[in-house]
Design a protein around this motif. Structure first.
Motif, PDB file in Angstrom:
ATOM      1  N   GLY A 132      -1.855  60.718 -45.785  1.00  0.00           N
ATOM      2  CA  GLY A 132      -1.296  60.605 -44.446  1.00  0.00           C
ATOM      3  C   GLY A 132      -1.961  59.558 -43.582  1.00  0.00           C
ATOM      4  N   ALA A 133      -2.941  58.869 -44.120  1.00  0.00           N
ATOM      5  CA  ALA A 133      -3.623  57.807 -43.359  1.00  0.00           C
ATOM      6  C   ALA A 133      -4.003  56.689 -44.317  1.00  0.00           C
ATOM      7  N   LEU A 140      -6.646  58.695 -39.532  1.00  0.00           N
ATOM      8  CA  LEU A 140      -7.562  59.432 -40.406  1.00  0.00           C
ATOM      9  C   LEU A 140      -8.086  60.701 -39.719  1.00  0.00           C
ATOM     10  N   LYS A 141      -8.351  61.719 -40.545  1.00  0.00           N
ATOM     11  CA  LYS A 141      -8.754  63.025 -40.012  1.00  0.00           C
ATOM     12  C   LYS A 141     -10.111  63.503 -40.515  1.00  0.00           C
ATOM     13  N   THR A 142     -10.714  62.818 -41.463  1.00  0.00           N
ATOM     14  CA  THR A 142     -12.046  63.219 -41.929  1.00  0.00           C
ATOM     15  C   THR A 142     -12.989  63.270 -40.728  1.00  0.00           C
ATOM     16  N   ARG A 143     -13.609  64.412 -40.527  1.00  0.00           N
ATOM     17  CA  ARG A 143     -14.339  64.676 -39.288  1.00  0.00           C
ATOM     18  C   ARG A 143     -15.845  64.642 -39.512  1.00  0.00           C
ATOM     19  N   GLY A 183      -8.854  59.719 -26.237  1.00  0.00           N
ATOM     20  CA  GLY A 183      -8.352  58.360 -26.141  1.00  0.00           C
ATOM     21  C   GLY A 183      -7.385  58.007 -27.254  1.00  0.00           C
ATOM     22  N   ARG A 184      -7.167  56.712 -27.448  1.00  0.00           N
ATOM     23  CA  ARG A 184      -6.268  56.214 -28.495  1.00  0.00           C
ATOM     24  C   ARG A 184      -6.838  56.568 -29.861  1.00  0.00           C
ATOM     25  N   LYS A 185      -5.929  56.662 -30.851  1.00  0.00           N
ATOM     26  CA  LYS A 185      -6.395  57.089 -32.171  1.00  0.00           C
ATOM     27  C   LYS A 185      -7.322  56.068 -32.828  1.00  0.00           C
ATOM     28  N   GLN A 186      -7.264  54.799 -32.395  1.00  0.00           N
ATOM     29  CA  GLN A 186      -8.193  53.800 -32.923  1.00  0.00           C
ATOM     30  C   GLN A 186      -9.606  54.023 -32.396  1.00  0.00           C
ATOM     31  N   GLU A 187      -9.700  54.778 -31.281  1.00  0.00           N
ATOM     32  CA  GLU A 187     -11.012  55.101 -30.735  1.00  0.00           C
ATOM     33  C   GLU A 187     -11.526  56.390 -31.371  1.00  0.00           C
TER      34      GLU A 187
END
Length: 406
Positions: A132-133, A140-143, A183-187
Motif C-alpha cells: 500500500g506504499a 508508509l505506515k511502519t511506525r 501535518g502532510r503525509k510527507q512530514e
C-alpha cells in the motif's frame, strides 16, 4: 560536440581493462559471461578487490575514499566492468545509503559506516516500500515510537517492508519510518539505520517468476533502534529519501550493461534462423527494431553523461534522473523482448528449472550450443524495471512538474 574519447581517456580505458583482466577471479568472470546471477560472495569479493586498488567508490568524493574521477572516467569504468561481466557493485551500499550518510550524517556516522561500505565489509539493503506504499511512498505506515530506558534513547519499530532486494544477505538496512502523524503525509517520516541482527527482524523470501530469491518481505516486531542511528533530524526523512532516490534513478539507467546486452543480442540473431531460413539479423523488421533501440541507447548514454557530469556541481541528481530512469528501464525491457523474439519457441527451456545440476542450461540445438545466457529469466526479471525506484508514471509526473512546469 566531440563524441570521441581523448587519448588520455583511451589510456585510462586500457588501465581499467588491464586491471580487470588481471584481478577478476576466473569463476566470477565465467558467471558474468554466461549471464548467470553472481553469488553474494562474488559481489563482496569484487568490492574488496576494488577497495584495495582505491577504486571502491568510483563516484565518491576523495575525502571519503573516492577516486576523484570525472564523469567520463566513471562512465568508462562502468563500461569496462559491464563488458567483462564483473558483479555490479551493491547499489544500496555504494550509490544510495553512502551519499545520504556523506551529505546528512554526523561525523561519527561517517567515520563508522563509510569505510565499512567501501571495503565491502557491510552489506546494506533498503526498507522503503510497503504493502500500500510503493509508488505512493509517503503513505508508509511502519511506525517508530521514541522512548528512553537504562540503555538510552531509542525507537521501537513495528511494521512491514516489501520488495526488499537481497536483504537475506544484508548486515544493515536503511528504513523509512513514521515518527509523527501530524501535518502532510510527507512530514513525520524519519530515516533510520538498523542492524539486521537486531532481535525482532524477520526476513521472508518472495520467489520470483524465474525461480530466483532476489526480493523479500522484512518484518519489524518491537525492534529497538538507538536514536544515534537516525540520519539527520527527526521527521525530516522525506528530504533524505528523495535525495537517495535521485541517486538510485541515475544508476537504473544501466548504459554499460545495455550496451553489452545489444552485443549479445546481435550474436544471437546471427545464429538463429528467421522464417525464411536466413539468420534473423537479416530480417528487415527485426533489424529495424534493433537499430531503433541502439539509437535510443546512444542518446541515453549522452544524456547520462550530461547528468552525471552535473552531479558533482549540484551535489545531487535533479529531476533529469527521472528521464534516465524511464528510458533506461524501457531500453532494458526492449532488449530482453527482442532476445525472446529471437529465441521464439526455444525460450521456455532457458528457464532456471531447465538447467542441469552444474547450473548450466542444456543446449537445445547447434544454434545454442555453448551459449549459456538465461534469457527467459532476464526477460521476466526486467518487467520490474519500470516499477522499482519509482514507477514510470511517477517519473513522468516529476518531469512535468519540475522540468516542464506543468
Amino acid at each position: 560536440m566531440d563524441l570521441e574519447y581523448s587519448p588520455e581517456e583511451q589510456k585510462f580505458r586500457e588501465e581499467v581493462r588491464s586491471f580487470i583482466a588481471e584481478n577478476l577471479p576466473q569463476e566470477i568472470r565465467n558467471r558474468g559471461a554466461s549471464g548467470e546471477r553472481h553469488l553474494a560472495e562474488d559481489i563482496t569479493k569484487w568490492q574488496n578487490i576494488l577497495y584495495k586498488k582505491g577504486w571502491g567508490g568510483s563516484s565518491w568524493p576523495v575525502e571519503f575514499g573516492g577516486t576523484g574521477w570525472n564523469a567520463v572516467q566513471k562512465h568508462i569504468f562502468d563500461e569496462e566492468c559491464a563488458e567483462a561481466g564483473t558483479p555490479m557493485q551493491l547499489a544500496f551500499s555504494i550509490k544510495m545509503v553512502a551519499p545520504v550518510i556523506m551529505r546528512f550524517g554526523n561525523a561519527a556516522q561517517k567515520a563508522y559506516y563509510l569505510p565499512r561500505i567501501l571495503s565491502g565489509e557491510d552489506w546494506w539493503c533498503q526498507g522503503y516500500s510497503e504493502p500500500g506504499a510503493g509508488s505512493d511512498l509517503a503513505s508508509l505506515k511502519t511506525r517508530a515510537v521514541r522512548g528512553t530506558d537504562e540503555k538510552g534513547e531509542h525507537y521501537i519499530v513495528n511494521g512491514q517492508k516489501t520488495w526488499n532486494t537481497l536483504g537475506q544477505y544484508a548486515d544493515w538496512i536503511f528504513v523509512l519510518v513514521r515518527t509523527s502523524t501530524e501535518g502532510r503525509k510527507q512530514e513525520g517520516i524519519s530515516f533510520l539505520l538498523v542492524d539486521m541482527k537486531t532481535p525482532g527482524i524477520t526476513v521472508k523470501p518472495i520467489i520470483m517468476l524465474d525461480g530466483g530469491h532476489e526480493v523479500n518481505e522484512v518484518w519489524f516486531d518491537n525492534v529497538r533502534v538507538p536514536v544515534e542511528n537516525r540520519i539527520g533530524e527527526e521527521n525530516k526523512g522525506w528530504t533524505y529519501a528523495k535525495f537517495l532516490l535521485g541517486h538510485e534513478r541515475t544508476g537504473i539507467a544501466g548504459v554499460g550493461r545495455s550496451k553489452v546486452a545489444i552485443k549479445r543480442l546481435k550474436t544471437l540473431a546471427r545464429k538463429v534462423p528467421g522464417d525464411n531460413g536466413k539468420p534473423l539479423i537479416e530480417d528487415v523488421r527485426f533489424r529495424d527494431r534493433l537499430a531503433q533501440v541502439e539509437m535510443e541507447l546512444m542518446a541515453l548514454e549522452i544524456t547520462n553523461l550530461k547528468v552525471v557530469s552535473q552531479e558533482g556541481k549540484s551535489h545531487a541528481p535533479g529531476p533529469e534522473a527521472s528521464m534516465l530512469k524511464i528510458k533506461g528501464s524501457e531500453i532494458q525491457q526492449m532488449l530482453t523482448e527482442l532476445s525472446m523474439m529471437a529465441l521464439g519457441p526455444y525460450g521456455v527451456p532457458w528457464l532456471r528449472e531447465q538447467q542441469d545440476l552444474s547450473g548450466n542450461p542444456q543446449p537445445l540445438t547447434e544454434f545454442f550450443a555453448g551459449r549459456e545466457t538465461l534469457l527467459s529469466g532476464a526477460y521476466f526479471n526486467t518487467r520490474k524495471t519500470t516499477i522499482y525506484g519509482g514507477s514510470s508514471e511517477v517519473q513522468k509526473n516529476i518531469i512535468s512538474q519540475m522540468i516542464l512546469g506543468l
